[in-house]
Write a protein that holds these residues in place. Structure first.
Motif, PDB file in Angstrom:
ATOM      1  N   UNK A 148       0.824  -1.207   0.000  1.00 58.87           N
ATOM      2  CA  UNK A 148       0.000   0.000   0.000  1.00 58.87           C
ATOM      3  C   UNK A 148       0.861   1.262   0.000  1.00 58.87           C
ATOM      4  N   UNK A 149       0.427   2.235  -0.815  1.00 58.43           N
ATOM      5  CA  UNK A 149       1.083   3.546  -0.883  1.00 58.43           C
ATOM      6  C   UNK A 149      -0.022   4.601  -0.949  1.00 58.43           C
ATOM      7  N   UNK A 150      -0.470   5.049   0.227  1.00 52.78           N
ATOM      8  CA  UNK A 150      -1.570   5.999   0.293  1.00 52.78           C
ATOM      9  C   UNK A 150      -2.868   5.375  -0.192  1.00 52.78           C
ATOM     10  N   UNK A 151      -3.474   5.993  -1.193  1.00 49.56           N
ATOM     11  CA  UNK A 151      -4.723   5.485  -1.745  1.00 49.56           C
ATOM     12  C   UNK A 151      -4.490   4.510  -2.891  1.00 49.56           C
ATOM     13  N   UNK A 152      -3.246   4.095  -3.071  1.00 49.24           N
ATOM     14  CA  UNK A 152      -2.924   3.164  -4.150  1.00 49.24           C
ATOM     15  C   UNK A 152      -2.160   1.962  -3.602  1.00 49.24           C
ATOM     16  N   UNK A 153      -2.063   0.934  -4.444  1.00 48.50           N
ATOM     17  CA  UNK A 153      -1.254  -0.242  -4.145  1.00 48.50           C
ATOM     18  C   UNK A 153      -0.237  -0.399  -5.274  1.00 48.50           C
ATOM     19  N   UNK A 154       0.988  -0.760  -4.926  1.00 47.43           N
ATOM     20  CA  UNK A 154       2.038  -0.998  -5.909  1.00 47.43           C
ATOM     21  C   UNK A 154       2.260  -2.504  -5.993  1.00 47.43           C
ATOM     22  N   UNK A 158      -9.044  -9.997 -12.943  1.00 45.15           N
ATOM     23  CA  UNK A 158      -9.049 -10.021 -11.480  1.00 45.15           C
ATOM     24  C   UNK A 158      -7.742 -10.652 -11.030  1.00 45.15           C
ATOM     25  N   UNK A 159      -7.122 -10.049 -10.026  1.00 50.14           N
ATOM     26  CA  UNK A 159      -5.740 -10.361  -9.647  1.00 50.14           C
ATOM     27  C   UNK A 159      -5.652 -10.650  -8.153  1.00 50.14           C
ATOM     28  N   UNK A 160      -5.141 -11.823  -7.828  1.00 47.61           N
ATOM     29  CA  UNK A 160      -4.944 -12.206  -6.433  1.00 47.61           C
ATOM     30  C   UNK A 160      -3.493 -11.945  -6.051  1.00 47.61           C
ATOM     31  N   UNK A 161      -3.295 -11.203  -4.948  1.00 46.95           N
ATOM     32  CA  UNK A 161      -1.950 -10.794  -4.524  1.00 46.95           C
ATOM     33  C   UNK A 161      -1.730 -11.115  -3.050  1.00 46.95           C
ATOM     34  N   UNK A 174      -7.564  -9.342  -3.136  1.00 42.51           N
ATOM     35  CA  UNK A 174      -7.953  -9.390  -4.546  1.00 42.51           C
ATOM     36  C   UNK A 174      -8.210  -7.991  -5.087  1.00 42.51           C
ATOM     37  N   UNK A 175      -7.800  -7.775  -6.327  1.00 40.32           N
ATOM     38  CA  UNK A 175      -8.043  -6.517  -7.043  1.00 40.32           C
ATOM     39  C   UNK A 175      -8.584  -6.831  -8.433  1.00 40.32           C
ATOM     40  N   UNK A 176      -9.179  -5.822  -9.066  1.00 47.05           N
ATOM     41  CA  UNK A 176      -9.381  -5.928 -10.510  1.00 47.05           C
ATOM     42  C   UNK A 176      -8.527  -4.854 -11.159  1.00 47.05           C
ATOM     43  N   UNK A 201      -6.991   1.905  -4.502  1.00 42.05           N
ATOM     44  CA  UNK A 201      -7.600   1.071  -3.476  1.00 42.05           C
ATOM     45  C   UNK A 201      -9.061   0.763  -3.780  1.00 42.05           C
ATOM     46  N   UNK A 202      -9.707   1.639  -4.535  1.00 44.74           N
ATOM     47  CA  UNK A 202     -11.112   1.397  -4.876  1.00 44.74           C
ATOM     48  C   UNK A 202     -11.270   0.209  -5.825  1.00 44.74           C
ATOM     49  N   UNK A 203     -10.160  -0.277  -6.371  1.00 46.24           N
ATOM     50  CA  UNK A 203     -10.212  -1.457  -7.226  1.00 46.24           C
ATOM     51  C   UNK A 203     -10.015  -2.750  -6.423  1.00 46.24           C
ATOM     52  N   UNK A 204      -9.966  -2.615  -5.116  1.00 42.13           N
ATOM     53  CA  UNK A 204      -9.866  -3.790  -4.254  1.00 42.13           C
ATOM     54  C   UNK A 204     -11.225  -4.476  -4.147  1.00 42.13           C
TER      55      UNK A 204
END
Length: 406
Positions: A151-157, A175-178, A192-194, A228-231
């Motif tokens: 996590x980096x603020x409102x985003x994920x790297x 859809x991506x499982x991390x 999970x993200x898309x 993060x909203x894509x989580x």
């Protein structure tokens, strides 16, 4: 087990047949099996057009809520349509993962606004989705994946790699499982993200298969930034989200691949061995009877699941039986056909090979069928533990922090 349609089911089946009769060519014994994997621009356009046509006629998203463009129908209606469509030559495969696995997961976890944006285009065939799960060191043991999201603020790297991703080279989204927390046991630190498959940081490399197709892909993530909203689901709750996808996957990949036993019988009736049709050879007839019996067993086991759906019940893990048996049968049917051909079995060019080279193609692509949608070994474990009630495998790493695993 009830093998008869109810009055309502019979009416729905008649509607599906009428639509297919008017818009598609009926499959017969002269129809060559389609080859999913060799998707060129022409084939992709045909698939898009057919998906749009189905959506306009009300035969796409049959179980989806009407709010998201679906029909609000039942699972049994979806199965009835699939049964009828399998009797026709239509471009299938390109959309099955997105509509059968990814979008149902989105509908369970995405926001109202996201569903308004993504469900319609997927249903109409305008956008294609893929499922980014397996990795070089985490195939059957999916929870052992190493693709990291920080996590980096409102985003994920996100950095890492996926492999064997079907259709990734055609896909717009996935859809991506991390792994987001390596300090907890492997099933608990996943999220999970898309994602947008065309975003900076996503690289897709098709894998050239021995069948000649390049349907599977490697996908690399290098500092991919995802909002993060894509989580999908809570942080650390990715395994629960993934199970939603995997349960849908069992139904979506359960059909018998072609060429099937009916295709083989047609071939044996026309192909000559020792001056007579191969179907007259007692050894060939014995092999046909054995494979046909297993096909009938799978068909009737599937009828049990269909009966459960018709009664409003949820089928259990027994759906894995069909997947396991069908994958092995595909290899056996192809091997038997090539044994019959002798030296001609080494020729796969459709222009000169018997049966348009379909059995050669099937033999080369069949190993993938024993991996995709769960390996044969994993399916056996599921059947043993969850259907037969046998003791489970010893899992020594179940409660161990992922970062402490060797």
């Amino acid at each position: 087990m009830d093998l008869e349609d109810t009055r309502e089911e019979a009416e729905y089946r008649a509607r599906a047949r009428a639509f297919l009769d008017a818009n598609a060519r009926k499959r017969d014994r002269t129809t060559p099996p389609g080859r999913y994997g060799g998707v060129d621009e022409e084939a992709l356009k045909a698939a898009r057009d057919w998906q749009a046509q189905k959506a306009a006629a009300g035969f796409a998203g049959i179980r989806w809520p009407e709010a998201w463009g679906g029909q609000g129908g039942s699972a049994i209606e979806e199965i009835i349509y699939a049964q009828e469509e399998s009797k026709y030559t239509v471009p299938r495969g390109v959309y099955e993962i997105g509509l059968g696995m990814c979008l149902p997961t989105m509908m369970a976890y995405a926001t109202h606004e996201q569903l308004e944006r993504y469900t319609g285009p997927a249903l109409r065939g305008e956008e294609i989705w893929c499922q980014l799960f397996s990795e070089p060191s985490a195939g059957s043991d999916l929870a052992g994946l190493r693709t990291r999201a920080v996590r980096d603020g409102d985003e994920w790297v996100i950095n890492g790699q996926k492999i064997w991703t079907s259709g990734a080279h055609l896909s717009d989204y996935g859809i991506l499982l991390t792994r987001t927390d390596p300090s907890v046991p492997k099933h608990k630190g996943l999220t999970m993200f898309f994602i947008d498959m065309h975003a900076p940081g996503v690289e897709v490399r098709p894998i050239h298969q021995m069948s000649g197709a390049s349907h599977f892909n490697e996908v690399f993530f290098t500092d991919l930034r995802v909002k993060d909203e894509q989580r999908l689901g809570a942080v650390g709750d990715g395994w629960k989200v993934a199970l939603t996808t995997l349960m849908n996957e069992r139904l979506a990949v359960g059909d018998e691949p072609r060429p099937d036993i009916e295709d083989f019988i047609a071939f044996a009736e026309s192909y000559e061995m020792n001056g007579a049709p191969a179907i007259k050879d007692p050894v060939i007839r014995d092999r046909i009877a054995d494979i046909y019996a297993r096909s009938a067993g799978v068909k009737n086991a599937r009828f049990r699941s269909i009966t459960a759906l018709s009664r409003g019940e949820t089928p259990g893990p027994e759906a894995s039986i069909g997947r396991l048996v069908n994958a092995m049968k595909q290899q056996e049917i192809a091997r038997l056909a090539l044994e019959m051909m002798g030296a001609a079995g080494t020729v796969s060019d459709p222009a000169v090979a018997p049966a348009l080279g379909s059995f050669q193609q099937s033999l080369l692509s069949s190993p993938g069928q024993r991996i995709a949608g769960g390996t044969s070994e994993i399916l056996r474990n599921i059947i043993a533990e969850r259907v037969l009630g046998l003791p489970g495998d010893v899992r020594v790493d179940k409660d161990k922090a992922f970062q402490d695993m060797a």
